[in-house]
Design a protein around this motif. Structure first.
Motif, PDB file in Angstrom:
ATOM      1  N   HIS A   1    -127.399  -6.444  59.185  1.00  0.00           N
ATOM      2  CA  HIS A   1    -126.829  -6.286  57.853  1.00  0.00           C
ATOM      3  C   HIS A   1    -125.490  -5.569  57.919  1.00  0.00           C
ATOM      4  N   THR A   2    -124.548  -6.004  57.106  1.00  0.00           N
ATOM      5  CA  THR A   2    -123.267  -5.320  56.962  1.00  0.00           C
ATOM      6  C   THR A   2    -123.007  -5.075  55.483  1.00  0.00           C
ATOM      7  N   PHE A   3    -122.175  -4.079  55.216  1.00  0.00           N
ATOM      8  CA  PHE A   3    -121.787  -3.764  53.846  1.00  0.00           C
ATOM      9  C   PHE A   3    -120.284  -3.871  53.706  1.00  0.00           C
ATOM     10  N   GLY A   4    -119.834  -4.423  52.600  1.00  0.00           N
ATOM     11  CA  GLY A   4    -118.444  -4.305  52.181  1.00  0.00           C
ATOM     12  C   GLY A   4    -118.331  -3.069  51.306  1.00  0.00           C
ATOM     13  N   ARG A   5    -117.156  -2.837  50.741  1.00  0.00           N
ATOM     14  CA  ARG A   5    -116.938  -1.632  49.931  1.00  0.00           C
ATOM     15  C   ARG A   5    -117.893  -1.575  48.741  1.00  0.00           C
ATOM     16  N   ASP A   6    -118.040  -2.670  47.999  1.00  0.00           N
ATOM     17  CA  ASP A   6    -118.892  -2.664  46.810  1.00  0.00           C
ATOM     18  C   ASP A   6    -120.362  -2.450  47.158  1.00  0.00           C
TER      19      ASP A   6
END
Length: 142
Positions: A60-65
């Motif tokens: 899993h990766t996250f962007g800013r939002d």
């Protein structure tokens, strides 16, 4: 907690002071100062987990939002949760990269659980463009 040290402009080169400020601000972001996200995270920012972090899974990766929503949800759900850098970060001014060791403390009544981790940062135009994060189940030995 709000990071109030020197602000980095888009044209700034990564310096040791700028690296310290970014890591201080990164910890403040994780401690709920969501307004810092716009200032310290570059467009296209990605956070990559090296292991499961609260059920996210290593792929899993996250962007800013996604990151700010995740932090907000955890700060509301988990009172007594704090993050701090363990020491000054390692700053590679030529490559625009940082590394820091950090500590997560969860206090619930008399119970205290401490975990440690390592974050590796890529910095572009004075803002964090990517983070690779590894969380351990115990605190690093001093």
């Amino acid at each position: 907690m709000s990071a109030t040290t020197t602000t980095i402009t888009d044209s700034a080169t990564l310096t040791r002071d700028a690296g310290n400020w970014l890591v201080e601000s990164w910890a403040a972001l994780w401690n709920g100062d969501i307004a810092l996200a716009e200032q310290i995270l570059a467009p296209g920012f990605r956070l990559y987990f090296a292991d499961d972090f609260d059920g996210t899974g290593s792929a899993h990766t996250f962007g800013r939002d996604e990151l700010t929503a995740f932090i907000s949800a955890n700060n509301h759900a988990l009172t007594g949760l704090t993050f701090a850098a363990e020491a000054a970060p390692l700053v590679d001014t030529e490559r625009g990269e940082l590394a820091c060791r950090w500590r997560e403390t969860q206090t619930s009544g008399e119970d205290v659980v401490v975990k440690s981790g390592i974050d590796m940062f890529a910095v572009t135009d004075g803002r964090i463009s990517a983070v690779w994060s590894l969380t351990g189940n115990h605190r690093f030995a001093s």
